[in-house]
Design an enzyme around this catalytic site. Structure first.
Site, mmCIF file in Angstrom:
data_model
loop_
_atom_site.group_PDB
_atom_site.id
_atom_site.type_symbol
_atom_site.label_atom_id
_atom_site.label_comp_id
_atom_site.label_asym_id
_atom_site.label_seq_id
_atom_site.Cartn_x
_atom_site.Cartn_y
_atom_site.Cartn_z
ATOM 1 N N ASN A 209 -4.442 -5.010 4.255
ATOM 2 C CA ASN A 209 -4.271 -5.813 3.034
ATOM 3 C C ASN A 209 -5.587 -6.433 2.584
ATOM 4 O O ASN A 209 -5.688 -7.631 2.355
ATOM 5 C CB ASN A 209 -3.233 -6.917 3.265
ATOM 6 N N ARG A 214 -14.473 -7.574 1.368
ATOM 7 C CA ARG A 214 -14.073 -8.438 2.483
ATOM 8 C C ARG A 214 -14.142 -7.706 3.808
ATOM 9 O O ARG A 214 -14.579 -8.258 4.824
ATOM 10 C CB ARG A 214 -12.652 -8.950 2.245
ATOM 11 N N ARG A 262 -5.712 -11.264 10.918
ATOM 12 C CA ARG A 262 -6.269 -10.069 11.562
ATOM 13 C C ARG A 262 -6.933 -10.412 12.890
ATOM 14 O O ARG A 262 -7.128 -9.544 13.734
ATOM 15 C CB ARG A 262 -7.272 -9.388 10.627
ATOM 16 N N LYS A 308 -0.376 3.715 8.405
ATOM 17 C CA LYS A 308 -1.544 4.034 7.588
ATOM 18 C C LYS A 308 -2.840 3.848 8.371
ATOM 19 O O LYS A 308 -3.726 4.711 8.335
ATOM 20 C CB LYS A 308 -1.581 3.162 6.334
ATOM 21 N N ASP A 327 -1.009 5.383 1.134
ATOM 22 C CA ASP A 327 -0.875 4.080 0.497
ATOM 23 C C ASP A 327 -0.432 4.324 -0.944
ATOM 24 O O ASP A 327 -0.093 5.453 -1.317
ATOM 25 C CB ASP A 327 -2.177 3.278 0.572
ATOM 26 N N HIS A 329 -2.107 4.451 -3.661
ATOM 27 C CA HIS A 329 -2.993 5.358 -4.395
ATOM 28 C C HIS A 329 -2.681 6.813 -4.053
ATOM 29 O O HIS A 329 -2.595 7.676 -4.939
ATOM 30 C CB HIS A 329 -4.453 5.040 -4.082
ATOM 31 N N GLN A 371 -7.231 15.572 0.791
ATOM 32 C CA GLN A 371 -6.760 14.261 0.345
ATOM 33 C C GLN A 371 -7.916 13.309 0.121
ATOM 34 O O GLN A 371 -7.902 12.499 -0.809
ATOM 35 C CB GLN A 371 -5.776 13.688 1.373
#
Length: 410
Positions: A209, A214, A262, A308, A327, A329, A371
């Site tokens: 996320n 970041r 995290r 993922k 995801d 996208h 991909q």
């Protein structure tokens, strides 16, 4: 249209390359403290360094403007030699096999820095290296710090997956998919890297996320815990810290540095790896020998590793070339071009496996490489490289498709 299937007709062979000339500069034996490496001359520095690209379409909740990074001072007075003293060696890879802007700043790794025009610098193992794309498309490299040039070059070639021919892959994908065939001439050289599994795992734990800006700051903090190797164009580079070194960091320190939730995943994963029989590094490397479902299941036992993140680690470090990190996208790509019957349907965990299956059915056992190119084509910075009429047509199709569908779940 011919299906690539299992890619049985594709011959993925180690490319026969001429050995580049040996670097003539003398690199001294490793002293008790690493020497300060050479610094690239300012003439190489690009004033148009691109801003980091964000995978997320959401506005970041906050930016880590106060991220605390340990201050590591140079061990000796920095050397700033004339750039001609650096020995640049041909890699024998052209633009169609490796285009640096399609490989490094696109979300595979967050440790490499742009240190000049079409130039990127990073650490592979204990080697500090720069890669540079020449005007003719050829790639050259130089080592700023290494204790063994032969080992450094071997590690570089392994990291770049040079045994896999992009030209062969792209030809096979294009024969199977007319849409890929349209994109390929504009986005050649998008190579999948073969990273160190521990380094890749920790980086993608930081990606949960998150956006690239970041993530990069978090990864810089973690990296700074390793042995200092040198500075290039103002960026400090470190060897990635060992598991033992990472085990000395507390959750509180990571939270104070801005890692948020995290932090507990990183600490928990480090603890879990240290408890593995034979050691966590060896356990991670052993996942390269497993089938993809087994590798994904094994990675998913680690704290903070979902499907993922596991797929990213499998694709970018474990030789699982048909892993598909799904995801929103990638879901949009799939519903536009592979499974249009699901356009307008909200992505659910149940549908992730269907997306991965669709990619593998179309592109075969190297579907993850296909991909990767399709994902890069969706990035705003790369979209600008495509002909405007191509994207105007695609965007019209996408808008028309959305207008005719309702958002429902399966």
């Amino acid at each position: 249209m011919q299906s690539l299937g299992t890619l049985s007709t594709l011959q993925i062979m180690k490319r026969q390359r001429s050995m580049p000339p040996t670097i003539t500069t003398t690199i001294p034996p490793a002293p008790s403290t690493p020497p300060t490496p050479q610094t690239i001359h300012k003439a190489f520095h690009s004033t148009n360094t691109p801003r980091p690209i964000s995978h997320s379409t959401k506005k970041p909740r906050n930016i880590l403007t106060n991220l605390k990074t340990p201050q590591t001072l140079p061990l000796t007075t920095p050397i700033s030699p004339d750039h001609q003293t650096l020995k640049w060696v041909p890699l024998n890879l052209g633009k169609s096999e490796l285009f640096l802007p399609f490989t490094f700043p696109t979300g595979q790794t967050f440790r490499w820095k742009q240190t000049g025009h079409l130039q990127y610098t990073g650490v592979i193992g204990s080697h500090l290296v720069s890669l540079r794309q020449l005007d003719n498309g050829e790639v050259v490299y130089c080592f700023h710090y290494t204790t063994c040039e032969a080992n450094a070059r071997s590690a570089l070639l392994d990291f770049l997956n040079v045994s896999i021919s992009l030209s062969d892959l792209w030809a096979a994908f294009s024969a199977s998919d007319s849409w890929f065939a349209e994109l390929a001439p504009h986005l050649g050289g998008a190579r999948v890297l073969r990273q160190d599994p521990l380094e890749c795992l920790v980086q993608f734990l930081c990606s949960s996320n998150n956006n690239i800006g970041r993530i990069t700051k978090m990864v810089d903090f973690i990296s700074s815990l390793g042995k200092y190797l040198g500075s290039v164009e103002g960026y400090q580079f470190h060897e990635f810290p060992s598991l033992d070194r990472l085990s000395g960091v507390s959750e509180g320190e990571l939270r104070e540095a801005g890692f948020g939730y995290r932090a507990k995943y990183i600490i928990g994963t480090v603890d879990a790896l240290q408890s593995k029989p034979g050691g966590g590094v060896e356990w991670l490397a052993s996942l390269r020998e497993l089938d993809l479902p087994e590798a994904i299941d094994s990675l998913s036992t680690l704290p903070g590793v979902g499907p993922k993140v596991a797929a990213c680690i499998a694709l970018f470090s474990l030789d699982q070339h048909h892993a598909i990190p799904v995801d929103t996208h990638v879901w949009q790509i799939a519903t536009r071009h592979l499974i249009p019957e699901l356009a307008g349907v909200r992505l659910t965990p149940k549908l992730c496996s269907r997306v991965a299956e669709a990619f593998v059915n179309k592109y075969g056992k190297y579907a993850g490489w296909a991909q990767t190119l399709l994902f890069i084509a969706e990035l705003p910075s790369q979209r600008a490289l495509l002909p405007s009429n191509f994207w105007s047509i695609e965007e019209k199709k996408s808008a028309k498709l959305k207008d005719g569908k309702t958002g429902k779940d399966l």
